[in-house]
Design a protein around this motif. Structure first.
Motif, PDB file in Angstrom:
ATOM      1  N   GLY A 315      18.933  79.013  59.644  1.00 28.75           N
ATOM      2  CA  GLY A 315      18.440  80.175  60.027  1.00 28.75           C
ATOM      3  C   GLY A 315      19.331  81.253  59.768  1.00 28.75           C
ATOM      4  O   GLY A 315      19.028  82.327  59.226  1.00 28.75           O
ATOM      5  N   TYR A 316      20.902  81.063  59.774  1.00 31.20           N
ATOM      6  CA  TYR A 316      21.897  82.217  59.313  1.00 31.20           C
ATOM      7  C   TYR A 316      21.697  82.308  57.925  1.00 31.20           C
ATOM      8  O   TYR A 316      21.829  83.335  57.607  1.00 31.20           O
ATOM      9  CB  TYR A 316      22.980  81.608  59.895  1.00 31.20           C
ATOM     10  CG  TYR A 316      24.164  82.517  59.254  1.00 31.20           C
ATOM     11  CD1 TYR A 316      24.492  83.491  59.954  1.00 31.20           C
ATOM     12  CD2 TYR A 316      24.974  82.105  58.090  1.00 31.20           C
ATOM     13  CE1 TYR A 316      25.593  84.297  59.371  1.00 31.20           C
ATOM     14  CE2 TYR A 316      26.063  82.862  57.798  1.00 31.20           C
ATOM     15  CZ  TYR A 316      26.224  83.943  58.300  1.00 31.20           C
ATOM     16  OH  TYR A 316      27.060  84.948  57.859  1.00 31.20           O
ATOM     17  N   ILE A 372       6.670  78.505  60.956  1.00 32.35           N
ATOM     18  CA  ILE A 372       7.007  79.754  60.055  1.00 32.35           C
ATOM     19  C   ILE A 372       8.615  79.908  60.118  1.00 32.35           C
ATOM     20  O   ILE A 372       9.167  79.962  61.106  1.00 32.35           O
ATOM     21  CB  ILE A 372       6.409  81.015  60.926  1.00 32.35           C
ATOM     22  CG1 ILE A 372       4.765  80.537  60.667  1.00 32.35           C
ATOM     23  CG2 ILE A 372       6.761  82.089  59.829  1.00 32.35           C
ATOM     24  CD1 ILE A 372       3.958  81.576  61.342  1.00 32.35           C
ATOM     25  N   PRO A 373       9.090  79.921  58.806  1.00 31.05           N
ATOM     26  CA  PRO A 373      10.600  80.051  58.684  1.00 31.05           C
ATOM     27  C   PRO A 373      11.191  81.358  59.557  1.00 31.05           C
ATOM     28  O   PRO A 373      12.319  81.508  59.607  1.00 31.05           O
ATOM     29  CB  PRO A 373      10.662  80.408  56.967  1.00 31.05           C
ATOM     30  CG  PRO A 373       9.506  80.694  56.567  1.00 31.05           C
ATOM     31  CD  PRO A 373       8.340  79.942  57.422  1.00 31.05           C
ATOM     32  N   LEU A 374      10.333  82.404  59.633  1.00 34.77           N
ATOM     33  CA  LEU A 374      10.776  83.974  60.197  1.00 34.77           C
ATOM     34  C   LEU A 374      11.070  83.512  61.723  1.00 34.77           C
ATOM     35  O   LEU A 374      11.837  84.203  62.258  1.00 34.77           O
ATOM     36  CB  LEU A 374       9.776  84.899  60.273  1.00 34.77           C
ATOM     37  CG  LEU A 374       9.887  85.568  58.674  1.00 34.77           C
ATOM     38  CD1 LEU A 374       8.315  86.288  58.574  1.00 34.77           C
ATOM     39  CD2 LEU A 374      10.903  86.256  58.211  1.00 34.77           C
ATOM     40  N   TRP A 391       8.238  64.022  62.756  1.00 35.92           N
ATOM     41  CA  TRP A 391       7.577  64.758  61.345  1.00 35.92           C
ATOM     42  C   TRP A 391       7.482  66.043  61.313  1.00 35.92           C
ATOM     43  O   TRP A 391       7.528  66.769  60.419  1.00 35.92           O
ATOM     44  CB  TRP A 391       6.123  63.922  61.254  1.00 35.92           C
ATOM     45  CG  TRP A 391       5.101  64.417  62.158  1.00 35.92           C
ATOM     46  CD1 TRP A 391       4.679  63.899  63.269  1.00 35.92           C
ATOM     47  CD2 TRP A 391       4.119  65.510  61.721  1.00 35.92           C
ATOM     48  NE1 TRP A 391       3.647  64.429  63.694  1.00 35.92           N
ATOM     49  CE2 TRP A 391       3.231  65.647  62.886  1.00 35.92           C
ATOM     50  CE3 TRP A 391       4.084  66.621  60.840  1.00 35.92           C
ATOM     51  CZ2 TRP A 391       2.411  66.721  63.068  1.00 35.92           C
ATOM     52  CZ3 TRP A 391       3.139  67.278  60.929  1.00 35.92           C
ATOM     53  CH2 TRP A 391       2.337  67.501  62.179  1.00 35.92           C
ATOM     54  N   GLN A 392       7.129  66.547  62.617  1.00 31.31           N
ATOM     55  CA  GLN A 392       7.246  68.084  62.768  1.00 31.31           C
ATOM     56  C   GLN A 392       8.679  68.547  62.610  1.00 31.31           C
ATOM     57  O   GLN A 392       8.642  69.584  61.944  1.00 31.31           O
ATOM     58  CB  GLN A 392       6.585  68.572  64.243  1.00 31.31           C
ATOM     59  CG  GLN A 392       5.260  68.036  64.047  1.00 31.31           C
ATOM     60  CD  GLN A 392       4.634  68.687  65.570  1.00 31.31           C
ATOM     61  OE1 GLN A 392       5.032  69.608  66.251  1.00 31.31           O
ATOM     62  NE2 GLN A 392       3.561  68.004  65.991  1.00 31.31           N
ATOM     63  N   LEU A 393       9.719  67.878  63.113  1.00 31.05           N
ATOM     64  CA  LEU A 393      11.045  68.388  63.004  1.00 31.05           C
ATOM     65  C   LEU A 393      11.405  68.467  61.653  1.00 31.05           C
ATOM     66  O   LEU A 393      11.889  69.384  61.003  1.00 31.05           O
ATOM     67  CB  LEU A 393      11.835  67.521  63.789  1.00 31.05           C
ATOM     68  CG  LEU A 393      13.451  67.928  63.844  1.00 31.05           C
ATOM     69  CD1 LEU A 393      13.729  69.266  64.378  1.00 31.05           C
ATOM     70  CD2 LEU A 393      14.304  66.773  64.777  1.00 31.05           C
ATOM     71  N   ALA A 394      11.044  67.325  60.946  1.00 34.36           N
ATOM     72  CA  ALA A 394      11.479  66.999  59.380  1.00 34.36           C
ATOM     73  C   ALA A 394      10.723  68.329  58.583  1.00 34.36           C
ATOM     74  O   ALA A 394      11.424  68.728  57.627  1.00 34.36           O
ATOM     75  CB  ALA A 394      11.090  65.768  59.020  1.00 34.36           C
ATOM     76  N   ILE A 399      10.652  73.364  55.035  1.00 33.78           N
ATOM     77  CA  ILE A 399      10.188  74.636  54.917  1.00 33.78           C
ATOM     78  C   ILE A 399      11.128  75.484  55.087  1.00 33.78           C
ATOM     79  O   ILE A 399      11.487  76.605  54.247  1.00 33.78           O
ATOM     80  CB  ILE A 399       9.115  74.928  56.038  1.00 33.78           C
ATOM     81  CG1 ILE A 399       7.892  74.163  55.563  1.00 33.78           C
ATOM     82  CG2 ILE A 399       8.768  76.227  55.891  1.00 33.78           C
ATOM     83  CD1 ILE A 399       6.763  74.029  56.725  1.00 33.78           C
ATOM     84  N   LEU A 400      12.173  75.420  56.195  1.00 30.83           N
ATOM     85  CA  LEU A 400      13.101  76.467  56.434  1.00 30.83           C
ATOM     86  C   LEU A 400      14.089  76.472  55.281  1.00 30.83           C
ATOM     87  O   LEU A 400      14.675  77.348  54.921  1.00 30.83           O
ATOM     88  CB  LEU A 400      13.601  76.267  57.737  1.00 30.83           C
ATOM     89  CG  LEU A 400      15.031  77.180  58.136  1.00 30.83           C
ATOM     90  CD1 LEU A 400      14.374  78.614  58.133  1.00 30.83           C
ATOM     91  CD2 LEU A 400      15.605  76.744  59.643  1.00 30.83           C
TER      92      LEU A 400
END
Length: 439
Positions: A315-316, A372-374, A391-394, A399-400
């Motif tokens: 994120g940073y 969403i990466p934002l 699987w959602q965490l991965a 994506i990020l």
């Protein structure tokens, strides 16, 4: 890559060798703990003030309901004394308020419900006001029950409160400690939001400062603009990770002792509950302490720490690239404030939109905000204590990761041109043209 690491090393060492950084790194946890202690002390000190209330009950039906305590003292006066007490209340150093209860007419309490007055000199808080209202309301309720022939003991016997024992079908374990999970989620979310903003703005101001001093013109004669930008971002990232590592290490040292203490507490829970009968500690309080200890031991701390660090770094990188691009495109702090809204708004959406996680951690809003990466660096952290599917965490991390790489590429396009432009504030249209320029 060599130049990037040299620049990152230079930025990293220049910050970590700073005395202010060293002092604040070790002092910040103590300051946070101290601030919490001060707030608790101030709250306790504020509540310790004794409030003196004058009670004027024209029917004398409520006087026995007002029992003095350490926080609130009641004095009973006659209706004839009402006006004289009003005249002295404004300048009184002893009296805080006058509670005037009108007369009951024909066993009708509606006049009391509508016309009871509380006259204060400005020193009575909302909690005290609610307490006075509750005392009168409870008394009226009991009198109405007696009038209707309702036995209070029978009414109390009909009351029930169901405690739900929640089990998660996926692992068969009992789901406890929702309040602690919410508290942990909020803490981690605000930490990431705050530090991404702090270190992102630090990169942006560093770029603006070097641009204004024309130092950057000398630097890019030896390195490429992209290398300079990435070096500054990575250097500040390492500074942030160093701080987090120290803070996590300090926290883990405390947690090493916690399981032993908590286990001992659970083994002795029954004994403590028995002892509580002859002490001042209520058994319900001891039971609550035991439940909190059990919940804290069930948290997956390695996953929480890994997710926190991973989402902070990615994120940073994502947002610091934006901040670096903003810093290169402008040449003063006034202009940076105008462009700062672009990264700030999606971060705010992620922060406050994540509140829906507490109602439905697996709902569509929480899911998409964490993808969403934002918004995912903030929103996914909110879901971690609620056992988010792996699987959602991965998927969110992948994506990020690619979004951060793409944002670094876009920011580098803006950075390489904007870093050498002075005296002109570019428009969004011009920045898009910079992105489309070929090498």
């Amino acid at each position: 890559m060599k130049n990037i690491f040299l620049i990152a090393q230079r930025d990293f060492l220049s910050q970590v060798k700073n005395k202010a950084f060293i002092i604040m790194t070790f002092l910040s946890p103590l300051l946070v703990a101290g601030a919490g202690a001060v707030i608790f002390f101030l709250s306790s000190a504020n509540n310790s003030e004794v409030k003196n209330i004058a009670i004027i009950d024209e029917s004398s039906a409520f006087v026995t309901s007002f029992k003095s305590s350490k926080q609130m003292m009641f004095s009973i006066y006659t209706p004839q004394e009402l006006q004289s007490i009003k005249d002295t209340l404004k300048d009184s150093k002893y009296l805080n308020a006058i509670l005037h209860i009108p007369k009951i007419v024909n066993d009708d309490y509606s006049s009391i419900e509508k016309n009871t007055e509380l006259i204060t000199n400005g020193n009575l808080g909302i909690t005290d006001r609610e307490k006075l209202s509750s005392i009168i309301s409870d008394k009226i309720q009991k009198e109405k029950q007696l009038k209707l022939g309702i036995n209070q003991e029978a009414l109390d016997a009909t009351k029930a409160r169901v405690k739900l024992n929640v089990f998660n079908i996926s692992d068969g374990k009992q789901d406890k400690g929702m309040e602690l999970k919410i508290a942990l989620s909020m803490f981690l979310t605000y930490i990431i939001f705050m530090f991404v903003m702090i270190y992102g703005v630090k990169v942006m101001r560093s770029v603006v400062e070097e641009k204004n001093n024309r130092v950057v013109e000398i630097i890019i004669s030896s390195v490429k603009p992209f290398e300079l930008m990435m070096g500054k971002i990575l250097g500040t990232t390492m500074v942030a990770v160093t701080q987090f590592a120290i803070w996590i290490g300090m926290t883990m040292n405390l947690l090493i002792l916690f399981p032993t203490i908590a286990a001992s507490r659970m083994d002795m829970s029954q004994q403590m509950l028995n002892q509580a009968e002859v002490t001042d500690i209520h058994p319900d309080t001891m039971q609550k302490i035991t439940e909190i200890s059990e919940v804290l031991l069930t948290f997956n701390y390695p996953l929480i720490i890994f997710s926190f660090i991973a989402y902070f770094i990615l994120g940073y990188l994502f947002y610091s690239s934006i901040f670096a691009a903003i810093g290169s495109a402008v040449d003063n702090d006034t202009d940076t404030q105008q462009f700062t809204y672009f990264p700030l708004i999606p971060m705010m959406i992620g922060l406050y939109g994540s509140m829906t996680t507490f109602q439905n951690p697996d709902g569509p809003v929480a899911f998409w905000l964490s993808m969403i990466p934002l918004t995912s660096p903030i929103s996914m952290i909110t879901r971690i204590p609620f056992d988010v599917p792996m699987w959602q965490l991965a998927l969110s991390l992948i994506i990020l990761l690619f979004s951060a790489i793409f944002m670094v590429y876009v920011a580098a396009k803006i950075y390489r041109i904007g870093i050498l432009i002075y005296g002109k504030k570019p428009t969004i249209k011009e920045m898009i043209k910079w992105i489309n320029y070929k090498n």
